[in-house]
Design an enzyme around this catalytic site. Sequence first.
Site, short mmCIF file in Angstrom:
data_model
loop_
_atom_site.label_atom_id
_atom_site.label_comp_id
_atom_site.label_asym_id
_atom_site.label_seq_id
_atom_site.Cartn_x
_atom_site.Cartn_y
_atom_site.Cartn_z
N ASN A 10 0.90 -0.93 -0.13
CA ASN A 10 -0.50 0.10 0.05
C ASN A 10 0.76 1.16 0.39
OD1 ASN A 10 0.53 0.64 2.37
ND2 ASN A 10 -0.79 -0.67 3.45
N ASN A 44 -5.72 -8.10 10.57
CA ASN A 44 -3.80 -8.18 9.63
C ASN A 44 -3.23 -6.70 9.33
OD1 ASN A 44 -4.29 -6.10 6.76
ND2 ASN A 44 -6.50 -7.00 7.24
N TYR A 145 -3.75 -3.32 -4.59
CA TYR A 145 -3.16 -2.79 -3.93
C TYR A 145 -2.29 -2.13 -4.85
CZ TYR A 145 -3.91 -4.02 0.46
OH TYR A 145 -4.45 -4.33 2.04
N LYS A 171 -13.13 -2.03 -2.60
CA LYS A 171 -11.64 -0.28 -2.51
C LYS A 171 -10.21 -0.31 -3.26
CE LYS A 171 -9.88 -0.50 1.96
NZ LYS A 171 -9.90 -0.42 2.98
N LYS A 173 -5.78 1.08 -3.83
CA LYS A 173 -5.02 1.66 -2.47
C LYS A 173 -4.83 3.30 -3.72
CE LYS A 173 -5.06 -0.77 0.86
NZ LYS A 173 -5.27 -0.62 2.21
N ASP A 203 -7.61 4.69 -0.41
CA ASP A 203 -7.56 3.81 1.20
C ASP A 203 -6.07 4.59 0.90
OD1 ASP A 203 -6.47 3.34 3.22
OD2 ASP A 203 -6.81 1.68 3.21
N ASN A 205 -4.13 4.82 3.20
CA ASN A 205 -2.83 4.39 3.98
C ASN A 205 -1.70 5.31 5.13
OD1 ASN A 205 -3.62 1.95 2.32
ND2 ASN A 205 -3.55 1.12 4.44
N GLU A 229 -10.20 7.06 2.45
CA GLU A 229 -9.63 6.24 3.04
C GLU A 229 -8.64 7.09 4.04
OE1 GLU A 229 -10.80 1.95 3.62
OE2 GLU A 229 -9.07 2.07 5.39
N GLU A 255 -8.80 2.94 11.76
CA GLU A 255 -8.17 1.33 11.02
C GLU A 255 -7.20 1.31 11.94
OE1 GLU A 255 -7.48 0.93 7.39
OE2 GLU A 255 -5.53 0.47 8.28
N ASP A 282 -10.66 -1.32 13.79
CA ASP A 282 -10.62 -2.87 14.12
C ASP A 282 -10.77 -3.40 15.24
OD1 ASP A 282 -10.14 -5.09 13.39
OD2 ASP A 282 -8.92 -4.89 12.32
N HIS A 312 -12.49 -2.32 9.52
CA HIS A 312 -11.35 -2.78 8.64
C HIS A 312 -10.79 -4.34 9.50
CE1 HIS A 312 -7.40 -3.71 10.00
NE2 HIS A 312 -6.91 -2.78 8.45
N GLU A 331 -15.52 -4.74 5.95
CA GLU A 331 -14.75 -5.23 5.51
C GLU A 331 -14.40 -6.64 4.63
OE1 GLU A 331 -10.82 -3.47 6.32
OE2 GLU A 331 -10.20 -3.76 3.69
N SER A 332 -14.03 -6.62 3.91
CA SER A 332 -13.82 -8.21 3.14
C SER A 332 -12.31 -8.40 1.97
CB SER A 332 -14.92 -9.33 1.95
OG SER A 332 -14.73 -9.87 2.22
N TYR A 333 -11.68 -8.68 2.31
CA TYR A 333 -10.71 -9.57 1.55
C TYR A 333 -10.81 -10.39 0.91
CZ TYR A 333 -7.61 -6.65 5.11
OH TYR A 333 -7.42 -5.43 5.83
O1 LIG Z 1 -2.93 -2.08 3.54
C1 LIG Z 1 -3.90 -2.80 4.76
O2 LIG Z 1 -2.58 -2.73 6.00
C2 LIG Z 1 -5.43 -2.42 4.71
C3 LIG Z 1 -5.44 -1.44 4.79
O3 LIG Z 1 -5.70 -0.37 4.79
C4 LIG Z 1 -7.84 -1.61 4.84
O4 LIG Z 1 -7.65 -2.88 4.89
O5 LIG Z 1 -7.72 -0.55 5.05
MG LIG Z 2 -7.40 0.68 5.13
#
Ligand SMILES: O=C([O-])CC(=O)C(=O)O
Ligand SMILES: [Mg+2]
Length: 379
Positions: A10, A44, A145, A171, A173, A203, A205, A229, A255, A282, A312, A331-333
């Site tokens: 990120n 995470n 990402y 979402k 980055k 996002d 970060n 974000e 987060e 989170d 998060h 959120e979901s990954y």
């Molecule tokens: O990239 C990360 O550390 C995860 C992150 O910010 C998110 O899930 O919003």
């Molecule tokens: Mg984030």
Amino acid sequence: MVPISSQIRNAWIDFSTMDCSIVALVSDVVRDGKPVVGYGFSSNGRYSAGEILRRRVLPRLMAAEPDALINDAGELDPTKAWPIVMNNEKPGGHGERSVAVGVVDMALFDLASKIAGQPLYRYLSERYGDGQPDDKVFVYAAGGYYAPDKGMRDLQDEMRGFLDRGYRVVKMKIGGADLSEDLKRIEAVLEVLDGDGSRLAVDVNGRFDLATALEYGRAIEPYGLFWYEEVGDPLDYRLNAVLAEHYRGSIATGENLFSLQDARNLIRYGGMRPDRDYLQFDPALSYGLTEYLRTQEMLAQHGWSSRRCIPHGGHQFSLHIAAALKLGGNESYPGEFQPTGGFADDAVVDDSYVGLTEMPGIGFEGKARFYEVLRALHA
Ligand SMILES: O=C([O-])CC(=O)C(=O)O
Ligand SMILES: [Mg+2]
């Protein structure tokens, strides 16, 4: 500890050495000839907190009188663990201590709801909600990402994959390239979303200073994005407040705020707007659900609806919490952070909503690859 490393990056970190803490609490309650076990992991994005767990948190828990964890109804009450594991800890400077406490809190809630024979969201709704949990939760797919050799086509394919899996909102980055490159990446993703900016969150970060935050804000405002974000440093409330005065769209952050006190400072000084902004604390990273309940109380006192909270972390723990406490979603990954990322193997996402598992507890048992790792802790 379990590795969740990958090549992605990120705007602030890469994940080449990322890991997380996992815990199994083996109880003396026996069901079907086996002890009931509660599992937890530390979400995470923060490294495993093994040293704090081993030296401070777990020894205090293990030394506690068993009755100290039992409520008047004779049930295991996970919130009673908080003063025990936080004994002799000074206030403030929350750091990664909240991560260690959060893992144990998650495992205790998994255990308590299994002992009660209930899926966690029903258990929580009865005890901390109104007894009428949501039966599905809004989820968005986080990804997008930066990665070596990842081109616009790859980014678009990734996003199409999310849509194919039932997500409407995605979402990506930004802030890890320059503005013109990021705008091209945003437009490439918008193409996949039929040009609908309200289906795309971006996002940063925490990468931008105020000038860059405002510059990007002016550039992306016309897209009408789902949210912008963690634009500046998570603890720079003034930056966030100034951004909120200028950027008309939704902002999301939180987060990397790991305590009630940090969350309250964001609400007091961060300029967040209850009619449009989102809070991403989170529970796993920030002292667990026990602290999250206090945070929800604080938010209500400040006039915030729980629906403005979309945690998060993309984990099953927050999914149950979202349904029980009627949050705005989770959120979901779908693709990242294996084996911890994603929900139960048979979870179906439809129009960006997912239902909950009726398995007792959090339901890690329904996530085969992760469950294998958790089981190995006490095999
Ligand atoms: O990239 C990360 O550390 C995860 C992150 O910010 C998110 O899930 O919003
Ligand atoms: Mg984030």
